[in-house]
Scaffold this active site. Structure first.
Site, PDB file in Angstrom:
ATOM      1  N   CYS A 124     -12.526  22.419  63.805  1.00 15.65           N
ATOM      2  CA  CYS A 124     -11.367  23.097  64.394  1.00 15.65           C
ATOM      3  C   CYS A 124     -10.727  24.045  63.380  1.00 15.65           C
ATOM      4  O   CYS A 124     -10.329  23.612  62.296  1.00 15.65           O
ATOM      5  CB  CYS A 124     -10.365  22.043  64.859  1.00 15.65           C
ATOM      6  SG  CYS A 124      -8.731  22.689  65.236  1.00 15.65           S
ATOM      7  N   TYR A 159     -10.703  33.381  70.195  1.00 13.86           N
ATOM      8  CA  TYR A 159     -10.788  32.499  71.362  1.00 13.86           C
ATOM      9  C   TYR A 159     -10.583  33.266  72.665  1.00 13.86           C
ATOM     10  O   TYR A 159     -11.185  32.958  73.690  1.00 13.86           O
ATOM     11  CB  TYR A 159      -9.778  31.363  71.239  1.00 13.86           C
ATOM     12  CG  TYR A 159     -10.309  30.221  70.418  1.00 13.86           C
ATOM     13  CD1 TYR A 159     -10.834  29.090  71.019  1.00 13.86           C
ATOM     14  CD2 TYR A 159     -10.330  30.299  69.024  1.00 13.86           C
ATOM     15  CE1 TYR A 159     -11.355  28.057  70.274  1.00 13.86           C
ATOM     16  CE2 TYR A 159     -10.852  29.280  68.270  1.00 13.86           C
ATOM     17  CZ  TYR A 159     -11.366  28.151  68.892  1.00 13.86           C
ATOM     18  OH  TYR A 159     -11.903  27.137  68.137  1.00 13.86           O
TER      19      TYR A 159
END
Length: 342
Positions: A69, A216
């Site tokens: 992450c 993203y």
């Protein structure tokens, strides 16, 4: 939004308001909205070390992270660079596909022994740990459930003394570590120096929107139009970073700041992951000579970066991004990453 650069001393509440930062705790908590644009969820746990409730004390706080992450990566970097006395558990990079008792899937789990992943292989990562604060729970979601917080994201910062959640906002956790580094047993290093705050705030804002979250928005958009907009903004922002780095060593000055730490996780992933997984394939980082030099400076000259961004760390990233996408196979290459920056 821009951060108020002042440091009022009248109250902790005023100080906290002055230190509010933009960012996110969740690696992938968003989803395409009705227009097909990627929309990121907001962090809900937003308390601060340095308050009466959570005094800055070495050894008191604990992090939960997943190495794949990027939002976790920024706080792992800060922990490593500042050498703060914060213990840490590491979740498995592939999240659950089967629903739990509450009907939830996509949960971060603690599996030091490993698990079977979607492509059928059984994998384990030596960096992954068991959970060590809340009596060995198996998922991050269970920790949130104890406090009726309807989230399941990482990173997560907790107080080991009171067994309560402090924060799941990565940008604010980074800021706390820097602000109270010495009290937390770390180095005398200020990543948010007062003279540079207006510039850091400005850079953080567009780097977040166009690069950190922008990657993203490109990778998870279900709309061609939104993907192309995010793609264009991402590479324009990389060019902007490259231009800034033509005049000084780090992103906003000749000294390391939190702006560098916030940019680094995305660029670490760009060539080996985002170029293909997020379809951000206009250029590799070597097309930006100043960014390439900056990456090498980060690895070679900033203690703590290499230890928290090595080839093993990259394997977590590959598993997390490719291990539950398409055929679930993990790319072998590209070769020599991240060694090419050393």
């Amino acid at each position: 939004a821009a951060i108020d650069a002042s440091l009022p001393s009248c109250s902790f509440a005023a100080y906290r308001r002055s230190m509010q930062v933009s960012g996110t705790a969740d690696e992938e908590a968003g989803a395409p909205g009705g227009s097909g644009a990627f929309v990121r969820a907001k962090s809900e746990a937003r308390k601060w070390i340095g308050s009466a409730e959570y005094p800055a004390e070495a050894g008191r706080y604990h992090l939960y992270v997943a190495f794949n992450c990027p939002w976790c990566h920024r706080v792992v970097l800060a922990r490593s660079i500042l050498q703060v006395s914060i213990t840490m558990d590491v979740a498995f990079p592939t999240r659950t596909s089967e629903k739990d008792a509450k009907g939830r899937d996509g949960l971060w789990t603690f599996r030091p022994e490993g698990m079977r992943v979607p492509n059928g292989d059984y994998l384990s990562f030596p960096e992954c740990t068991a959970e060590t604060v809340f009596s060995g729970v198996s998922t991050v979601a269970e920790i949130y459930d104890m406090f009726d917080i309807p989230q399941k994201s990482l990173p997560l910062l907790v107080d080991k003394h009171t067994k309560t959640i402090v924060s799941n906002e990565s940008a604010e956790i980074l800021r706390m570590f820097s602000t109270y580094s010495r009290e937390l047993g770390g180095a005398d290093l200020d990543l948010y120096p007062e003279p540079l705050r207006p510039t850091i705030d400005e850079v953080n804002t567009w780097v977040y929107h166009e690069i950190n979250n922008g990657s993203y928005k490109a990778g998870f958009s279900s709309s061609q139009t939104h993907y192309e907009e995010a793609y264009g903004a991402y590479f324009a922002a990389l060019a902007k970073c490259d231009a800034l780095l033509a005049t000084h060593t780090f992103l906003v000055a000749d000294t390391l700041t939190e702006a560098d730490i916030r940019l680094f996780p995305t660029l670490f992933r760009h060539d080996p992951v985002y170029y293909s997984r997020f379809k951000l394939n206009h250029a590799f980082l070597h097309a930006y000579p100043n960014l390439l030099r900056w990456m090498r400076t980060m690895f070679r000259d900033v203690p703590g970066v290499k230890a928290s961004s090595d080839a093993s760390y990259l394997q977590h990233c590959k598993q997390g991004y490719f291990g539950r996408t398409g055929s679930n196979t993990i790319p072998v290459g590209p070769p020599n990453y991240p060694d090419c920056y050393y």
